[in-house]
Write a protein that holds these residues in place. Structure first.
Motif, PDB file in Angstrom:
ATOM      1  N   MET A 145       0.817  -1.189   0.000  1.00 42.63           N
ATOM      2  CA  MET A 145       0.000   0.000   0.000  1.00 42.63           C
ATOM      3  C   MET A 145       0.863   1.255   0.000  1.00 42.63           C
ATOM      4  O   MET A 145       0.549   2.208  -0.691  1.00 42.63           O
ATOM      5  CB  MET A 145      -0.938  -0.015   1.200  1.00 42.63           C
ATOM      6  N   GLU A 146       1.926   1.247   0.777  1.00 41.45           N
ATOM      7  CA  GLU A 146       2.755   2.446   0.856  1.00 41.45           C
ATOM      8  C   GLU A 146       3.373   2.787  -0.496  1.00 41.45           C
ATOM      9  O   GLU A 146       3.432   3.957  -0.872  1.00 41.45           O
ATOM     10  CB  GLU A 146       3.845   2.279   1.914  1.00 41.45           C
ATOM     11  N   ALA A 147       3.801   1.783  -1.243  1.00 45.47           N
ATOM     12  CA  ALA A 147       4.392   2.040  -2.558  1.00 45.47           C
ATOM     13  C   ALA A 147       3.365   2.624  -3.526  1.00 45.47           C
ATOM     14  O   ALA A 147       3.701   3.455  -4.364  1.00 45.47           O
ATOM     15  CB  ALA A 147       4.971   0.750  -3.130  1.00 45.47           C
ATOM     16  N   HIS A 148       2.119   2.215  -3.400  1.00 44.13           N
ATOM     17  CA  HIS A 148       1.069   2.649  -4.328  1.00 44.13           C
ATOM     18  C   HIS A 148       0.457   3.991  -3.913  1.00 44.13           C
ATOM     19  O   HIS A 148       0.318   4.895  -4.737  1.00 44.13           O
ATOM     20  CB  HIS A 148      -0.003   1.563  -4.395  1.00 44.13           C
ATOM     21  N   PHE A 149       0.092   4.124  -2.646  1.00 38.65           N
ATOM     22  CA  PHE A 149      -0.619   5.315  -2.172  1.00 38.65           C
ATOM     23  C   PHE A 149       0.270   6.312  -1.433  1.00 38.65           C
ATOM     24  O   PHE A 149      -0.120   7.449  -1.219  1.00 38.65           O
ATOM     25  CB  PHE A 149      -1.783   4.921  -1.258  1.00 38.65           C
ATOM     26  N   GLY A 150       1.436   5.862  -0.974  1.00 43.68           N
ATOM     27  CA  GLY A 150       2.339   6.764  -0.272  1.00 43.68           C
ATOM     28  C   GLY A 150       2.121   6.797   1.233  1.00 43.68           C
ATOM     29  O   GLY A 150       2.700   7.630   1.916  1.00 43.68           O
ATOM     30  N   PHE A 151       1.298   5.916   1.752  1.00 43.21           N
ATOM     31  CA  PHE A 151       1.085   5.821   3.195  1.00 43.21           C
ATOM     32  C   PHE A 151       0.593   4.421   3.541  1.00 43.21           C
ATOM     33  O   PHE A 151       0.285   3.629   2.660  1.00 43.21           O
ATOM     34  CB  PHE A 151       0.090   6.877   3.701  1.00 43.21           C
ATOM     35  N   THR A 152       0.571   4.120   4.820  1.00 38.64           N
ATOM     36  CA  THR A 152       0.093   2.825   5.274  1.00 38.64           C
ATOM     37  C   THR A 152      -1.184   3.007   6.085  1.00 38.64           C
ATOM     38  O   THR A 152      -1.511   4.119   6.497  1.00 38.64           O
ATOM     39  CB  THR A 152       1.138   2.106   6.146  1.00 38.64           C
ATOM     40  N   VAL A 184      -9.074   4.995   2.201  1.00 36.04           N
ATOM     41  CA  VAL A 184      -7.721   5.062   1.628  1.00 36.04           C
ATOM     42  C   VAL A 184      -7.732   5.942   0.378  1.00 36.04           C
ATOM     43  O   VAL A 184      -6.880   6.813   0.204  1.00 36.04           O
ATOM     44  CB  VAL A 184      -7.192   3.647   1.299  1.00 36.04           C
ATOM     45  N   GLN A 185      -8.699   5.716  -0.494  1.00 38.73           N
ATOM     46  CA  GLN A 185      -8.767   6.520  -1.719  1.00 38.73           C
ATOM     47  C   GLN A 185      -9.057   7.988  -1.410  1.00 38.73           C
ATOM     48  O   GLN A 185      -8.496   8.884  -2.043  1.00 38.73           O
ATOM     49  CB  GLN A 185      -9.807   5.949  -2.680  1.00 38.73           C
ATOM     50  N   ALA A 186      -9.911   8.253  -0.442  1.00 40.83           N
ATOM     51  CA  ALA A 186     -10.196   9.642  -0.057  1.00 40.83           C
ATOM     52  C   ALA A 186      -8.958  10.303   0.540  1.00 40.83           C
ATOM     53  O   ALA A 186      -8.667  11.471   0.246  1.00 40.83           O
ATOM     54  CB  ALA A 186     -11.349   9.679   0.938  1.00 40.83           C
ATOM     55  N   ALA A 187      -8.220   9.561   1.341  1.00 38.96           N
ATOM     56  CA  ALA A 187      -6.991  10.110   1.932  1.00 38.96           C
ATOM     57  C   ALA A 187      -5.966  10.416   0.848  1.00 38.96           C
ATOM     58  O   ALA A 187      -5.308  11.463   0.866  1.00 38.96           O
ATOM     59  CB  ALA A 187      -6.411   9.133   2.956  1.00 38.96           C
ATOM     60  N   TRP A 188      -5.831   9.508  -0.116  1.00 39.22           N
ATOM     61  CA  TRP A 188      -4.896   9.753  -1.215  1.00 39.22           C
ATOM     62  C   TRP A 188      -5.323  10.982  -2.019  1.00 39.22           C
ATOM     63  O   TRP A 188      -4.502  11.830  -2.355  1.00 39.22           O
ATOM     64  CB  TRP A 188      -4.797   8.528  -2.135  1.00 39.22           C
ATOM     65  N   GLY A 226     -18.807  11.920 -10.997  1.00 39.80           N
ATOM     66  CA  GLY A 226     -18.182  11.391  -9.790  1.00 39.80           C
ATOM     67  C   GLY A 226     -16.993  10.538 -10.187  1.00 39.80           C
ATOM     68  O   GLY A 226     -16.991   9.920 -11.252  1.00 39.80           O
ATOM     69  N   TRP A 227     -15.970  10.506  -9.354  1.00 39.46           N
ATOM     70  CA  TRP A 227     -14.756   9.771  -9.706  1.00 39.46           C
ATOM     71  C   TRP A 227     -14.295   8.899  -8.563  1.00 39.46           C
ATOM     72  O   TRP A 227     -14.384   9.268  -7.394  1.00 39.46           O
ATOM     73  CB  TRP A 227     -13.630  10.730 -10.094  1.00 39.46           C
ATOM     74  N   ILE A 228     -13.766   7.731  -8.910  1.00 37.34           N
ATOM     75  CA  ILE A 228     -13.039   6.895  -7.971  1.00 37.34           C
ATOM     76  C   ILE A 228     -11.575   7.161  -8.270  1.00 37.34           C
ATOM     77  O   ILE A 228     -11.078   6.804  -9.332  1.00 37.34           O
ATOM     78  CB  ILE A 228     -13.380   5.405  -8.157  1.00 37.34           C
ATOM     79  N   VAL A 229     -10.921   7.848  -7.350  1.00 39.02           N
ATOM     80  CA  VAL A 229      -9.536   8.259  -7.600  1.00 39.02           C
ATOM     81  C   VAL A 229      -8.562   7.214  -7.093  1.00 39.02           C
ATOM     82  O   VAL A 229      -8.807   6.538  -6.101  1.00 39.02           O
ATOM     83  CB  VAL A 229      -9.233   9.629  -6.960  1.00 39.02           C
ATOM     84  N   ASP A 230      -7.465   7.095  -7.813  1.00 37.52           N
ATOM     85  CA  ASP A 230      -6.451   6.099  -7.509  1.00 37.52           C
ATOM     86  C   ASP A 230      -5.172   6.515  -8.229  1.00 37.52           C
ATOM     87  O   ASP A 230      -5.247   7.058  -9.330  1.00 37.52           O
ATOM     88  CB  ASP A 230      -6.952   4.742  -8.025  1.00 37.52           C
ATOM     89  N   PRO A 231      -4.016   6.266  -7.644  1.00 36.63           N
ATOM     90  CA  PRO A 231      -2.771   6.642  -8.319  1.00 36.63           C
ATOM     91  C   PRO A 231      -2.632   6.021  -9.702  1.00 36.63           C
ATOM     92  O   PRO A 231      -2.141   6.649 -10.628  1.00 36.63           O
ATOM     93  CB  PRO A 231      -1.678   6.116  -7.379  1.00 36.63           C
ATOM     94  N   PHE A 232      -3.098   4.783  -9.877  1.00 35.31           N
ATOM     95  CA  PHE A 232      -2.977   4.141 -11.183  1.00 35.31           C
ATOM     96  C   PHE A 232      -3.834   4.837 -12.231  1.00 35.31           C
ATOM     97  O   PHE A 232      -3.384   5.094 -13.341  1.00 35.31           O
ATOM     98  CB  PHE A 232      -3.355   2.656 -11.109  1.00 35.31           C
ATOM     99  N   THR A 233      -5.078   5.141 -11.910  1.00 36.28           N
ATOM    100  CA  THR A 233      -5.942   5.777 -12.907  1.00 36.28           C
ATOM    101  C   THR A 233      -5.470   7.193 -13.218  1.00 36.28           C
ATOM    102  O   THR A 233      -5.618   7.658 -14.342  1.00 36.28           O
ATOM    103  CB  THR A 233      -7.408   5.802 -12.450  1.00 36.28           C
TER     104      THR A 233
END
Length: 78
Positions: A1-8, A35-39, A59-66
């Motif tokens: 998770m940390e590698a993807h979102f930047g936090f645990t 997690v997605q809201a925090a990111w 409306g969007w589902i946000v994620d580092p990959f998208t």
């Protein structure tokens, strides 16, 4: 998770167990939404992670990959 979102995410063992044992998936879903809201909040200075070519009225589902996948396809609508 940390590698993807930047936090645990840390939680009590009983809460983690409740997420796993919830047959509806609602508890785990709420954790993933948080997690997605925090990111997205960490990206508040950059459109909250919503790709620049997307309709902001949707409306969007946000994620580092998208967010990065859409950067590669700026001429294609989301």
């Amino acid at each position: 998770m940390e590698a993807h979102f930047g936090f645990t995410v840390e939680m009590k063992d009983e809460d983690a167990r409740a997420c796993v044992e919830d047959s509806t998936g609602d508890k785990l879903d709420s954790v993933l939404c948080a997690v997605q809201a925090a990111w997205a909040w960490t990206k508040r200075g950059d459109g909250y992670g919503i790709p620049a070519n997307c309709d902001l009225l949707e409306g969007w589902i946000v994620d580092p990959f998208t967010a990065t996948a859409s950067d590669e396809k700026r001429d294609e609508p989301c």
